[in-house]
Design a protein around this motif. Sequence first.
Motif, PDB file in Angstrom:
ATOM      1  N   GLY A   1       0.803  -1.218   0.000  1.00 27.54           N
ATOM      2  CA  GLY A   1       0.000   0.000   0.000  1.00 27.54           C
ATOM      3  C   GLY A   1       0.831   1.261   0.000  1.00 27.54           C
ATOM      4  O   GLY A   1       0.310   2.352   0.229  1.00 27.54           O
ATOM      5  N   VAL A   2       2.116   1.131  -0.260  1.00 29.94           N
ATOM      6  CA  VAL A   2       2.991   2.297  -0.298  1.00 29.94           C
ATOM      7  C   VAL A   2       4.104   1.960  -1.298  1.00 29.94           C
ATOM      8  O   VAL A   2       4.534   0.802  -1.372  1.00 29.94           O
ATOM      9  CB  VAL A   2       3.544   2.598   1.120  1.00 29.94           C
ATOM     10  CG1 VAL A   2       4.357   1.431   1.669  1.00 29.94           C
ATOM     11  CG2 VAL A   2       4.381   3.870   1.146  1.00 29.94           C
TER      12      VAL A   2
ATOM     13  N   VAL B   1       2.689   0.692  11.092  1.00 30.81           N
ATOM     14  CA  VAL B   1       1.988  -0.175  10.145  1.00 30.81           C
ATOM     15  C   VAL B   1       0.927  -0.986  10.887  1.00 30.81           C
ATOM     16  O   VAL B   1       0.974  -1.121  12.110  1.00 30.81           O
ATOM     17  CB  VAL B   1       2.951  -1.139   9.413  1.00 30.81           C
ATOM     18  CG1 VAL B   1       3.846  -0.396   8.433  1.00 30.81           C
ATOM     19  CG2 VAL B   1       3.795  -1.933  10.411  1.00 30.81           C
ATOM     20  N   HIS B   2      -0.002  -1.495  10.092  1.00 33.45           N
ATOM     21  CA  HIS B   2      -1.099  -2.256  10.653  1.00 33.45           C
ATOM     22  C   HIS B   2      -1.235  -3.566   9.877  1.00 33.45           C
ATOM     23  O   HIS B   2      -1.088  -3.593   8.657  1.00 33.45           O
ATOM     24  CB  HIS B   2      -2.404  -1.447  10.575  1.00 33.45           C
ATOM     25  CG  HIS B   2      -3.546  -2.121  11.260  1.00 33.45           C
ATOM     26  ND1 HIS B   2      -3.747  -2.024  12.624  1.00 33.45           N
ATOM     27  CD2 HIS B   2      -4.543  -2.916  10.774  1.00 33.45           C
ATOM     28  CE1 HIS B   2      -4.823  -2.734  12.944  1.00 33.45           C
ATOM     29  NE2 HIS B   2      -5.320  -3.285  11.851  1.00 33.45           N
ATOM     30  N   LEU B   3      -1.530  -4.619  10.617  1.00 37.05           N
ATOM     31  CA  LEU B   3      -1.656  -5.954  10.018  1.00 37.05           C
ATOM     32  C   LEU B   3      -2.889  -6.065   9.130  1.00 37.05           C
ATOM     33  O   LEU B   3      -3.975  -5.588   9.482  1.00 37.05           O
ATOM     34  CB  LEU B   3      -1.773  -6.981  11.159  1.00 37.05           C
ATOM     35  CG  LEU B   3      -2.095  -8.424  10.781  1.00 37.05           C
ATOM     36  CD1 LEU B   3      -0.929  -9.063  10.040  1.00 37.05           C
ATOM     37  CD2 LEU B   3      -2.438  -9.233  12.038  1.00 37.05           C
ATOM     38  N   GLU B   4      -2.709  -6.722   8.007  1.00 35.34           N
ATOM     39  CA  GLU B   4      -3.864  -7.174   7.233  1.00 35.34           C
ATOM     40  C   GLU B   4      -3.493  -8.477   6.544  1.00 35.34           C
ATOM     41  O   GLU B   4      -2.342  -8.924   6.604  1.00 35.34           O
ATOM     42  CB  GLU B   4      -4.335  -6.110   6.226  1.00 35.34           C
ATOM     43  CG  GLU B   4      -3.360  -5.819   5.122  1.00 35.34           C
ATOM     44  CD  GLU B   4      -3.909  -4.771   4.153  1.00 35.34           C
ATOM     45  OE1 GLU B   4      -4.443  -3.741   4.624  1.00 35.34           O
ATOM     46  OE2 GLU B   4      -3.787  -4.980   2.937  1.00 35.34           O
TER      47      GLU B   4
ATOM     48  N   PRO C   1       1.052   0.744   5.858  1.00 35.27           N
ATOM     49  CA  PRO C   1       1.323   1.931   6.677  1.00 35.27           C
ATOM     50  C   PRO C   1       0.032   2.555   7.211  1.00 35.27           C
ATOM     51  O   PRO C   1      -1.006   2.557   6.535  1.00 35.27           O
ATOM     52  CB  PRO C   1       1.994   2.890   5.698  1.00 35.27           C
ATOM     53  CG  PRO C   1       2.561   2.029   4.648  1.00 35.27           C
ATOM     54  CD  PRO C   1       1.638   0.854   4.516  1.00 35.27           C
ATOM     55  N   VAL C   2       0.129   3.083   8.419  1.00 31.69           N
ATOM     56  CA  VAL C   2      -1.004   3.784   9.054  1.00 31.69           C
ATOM     57  C   VAL C   2      -0.760   5.271   8.836  1.00 31.69           C
ATOM     58  O   VAL C   2       0.330   5.765   9.069  1.00 31.69           O
ATOM     59  CB  VAL C   2      -1.020   3.478  10.558  1.00 31.69           C
ATOM     60  CG1 VAL C   2      -2.168   4.233  11.251  1.00 31.69           C
ATOM     61  CG2 VAL C   2      -1.137   1.981  10.807  1.00 31.69           C
ATOM     62  N   ASP C   3      -1.776   5.998   8.355  1.00 31.88           N
ATOM     63  CA  ASP C   3      -1.547   7.430   8.115  1.00 31.88           C
ATOM     64  C   ASP C   3      -1.613   8.196   9.432  1.00 31.88           C
ATOM     65  O   ASP C   3      -1.852   7.635  10.507  1.00 31.88           O
ATOM     66  CB  ASP C   3      -2.517   7.972   7.066  1.00 31.88           C
ATOM     67  CG  ASP C   3      -3.953   8.056   7.583  1.00 31.88           C
ATOM     68  OD1 ASP C   3      -4.858   8.271   6.764  1.00 31.88           O
ATOM     69  OD2 ASP C   3      -4.160   7.890   8.803  1.00 31.88           O
TER      70      ASP C   3
ATOM     71  N   THR D   1      -5.605   3.193   8.376  1.00 33.92           N
ATOM     72  CA  THR D   1      -4.677   2.590   7.414  1.00 33.92           C
ATOM     73  C   THR D   1      -4.835   3.295   6.076  1.00 33.92           C
ATOM     74  O   THR D   1      -5.951   3.653   5.674  1.00 33.92           O
ATOM     75  CB  THR D   1      -4.944   1.090   7.238  1.00 33.92           C
ATOM     76  OG1 THR D   1      -6.313   0.881   6.986  1.00 33.92           O
ATOM     77  CG2 THR D   1      -4.520   0.320   8.471  1.00 33.92           C
ATOM     78  N   ALA D   2      -3.708   3.507   5.450  1.00 35.64           N
ATOM     79  CA  ALA D   2      -3.680   4.266   4.185  1.00 35.64           C
ATOM     80  C   ALA D   2      -4.305   3.453   3.081  1.00 35.64           C
ATOM     81  O   ALA D   2      -4.251   2.246   3.098  1.00 35.64           O
ATOM     82  CB  ALA D   2      -2.244   4.597   3.818  1.00 35.64           C
TER      83      ALA D   2
END
Lengths: 325, 136
Positions: free
Chosen positions: A287-288, A299-302, A317-319, A324-325
């Motif tokens: 995502g980045v 960052v966040h898990l997915e 990444p978490v904005d 989450t972005a």
Amino acid sequence: MSDGLSEVSRTDGLPEESKGDSLYEELKAYEGLPAAEGGVGRDLVNEPMIRHWCEAMGDTNPAYSGPDAMAPPTMLQAWTMGGLGGHQGRSAAQEELFALLDKAGFSSVVATDCEQEYLRPLRAGDEITFEAVIESVSERKTTKLGTGHFVTTRMDVRANGEPAGTHRFRILKFAPARRTSKKESQKPARRPRPVVNRDNAGYWKGVEEHKVLIQRCTECSVLRFPWLPGCNSCGSAGWDTVEASGEGTVFSYVVMHHPPFPAFDPPYAVGLIELAEGVRMISNVVGVPHDEVRIGMPVHLEFLRVDEELEVPVFRPVDSVGRTA
Amino acid sequence: MSAVRTWAPGDELPPLKIQVTRTLIVAGAIASRDYQDVHHDAELAKAKGSPDIFMNILTTNGLVGRYITDHFGPGAVLRKVAIRLGAPNYPGDTMVLTGKVTSVEENTAQVAVVGANGIGKHVTGTVTVLIGGEAS
């Protein structure tokens, strides 16, 4: 470098096999028989076909246009072609020979040699007639294209009854070589499967349920990741699990450029993610753009579905406002 | 002829670059009345084990003939063209024709021709040409 037929082995290295090749004996019997009898050109030599040929070839030779134009000599064979209407004057022998080769699996055709001699120019209005003979059929040969037999025919072309040229033509009737590497590469590549064993089965079971489970020592409560049979801290074999919250930061990362692996599309970022619980795991940062991944990035898990069988945990990444972005 | 030009063995012809476009392959096949699907239908060419359509031998023959007469001029008359094909001419490639005079006897020259593309030698051949002879 693949050089098609020019690097072709013209001896197949299996003379014994060829000697005992009953098909070859059958094919050889066609040598000397007519390939075309009483062939008549579909069209008289004519200016439009000459012009179309010159346009295609980019040939601006003035000898090929104007009131006394001659046809480009290299058009010789074109005047004898059946086109979509089918072959003119092809002999029964030629049909049988080709049917034998088709039946034996040598169904593909490629022209390999063309030798033409021009005895007089062809001009608009000339009527083309032709006769051809099966000059030779080769033993079975293995080429880069596949295995097959070369068939050489020789054609005499006449214009208004006078000899106008000769045309020796060699084709390879072949069974295409299996292009396995190509076929394999056409299949969409799949990511490697995880090696699941009794020491890590619980982790992959968790992933199936969209959880990242961290092992915890039941003796000293130290967390460990990746999964191991025993505690690195106290040596105890007892454990239970803690579900990761999914929050983390990029502890370190690399960007993969080379070599490319099947199912991965470089460049991409591989991160060492420090989970909020304190353990670190390797995963992709998604995502980045790969060149915007930074150490310390929250960052966040997915979970990424890779294919119908496999899901893997990844981090996004978490904005700044925590989404989450 | 205004100026007499002579040729000698060892003379090299300037190279001719041919862009092997899909259009050239198809136009050449149709102009030569060759409707084999491998020369115009990519799907069927693939089904027969070829990565794409490829130039037919008649077009190659025509291009070799053009290369020689472009060089020797409209007075030159082709007597023999003998070619052998190697690496196929697929769309998107470039073929560079080069030639070298190998013998000259009276009015007749022999030229060795090579057409090289990105994967190898597409064509090698020998052309016998009557230089400055009458066209009929």
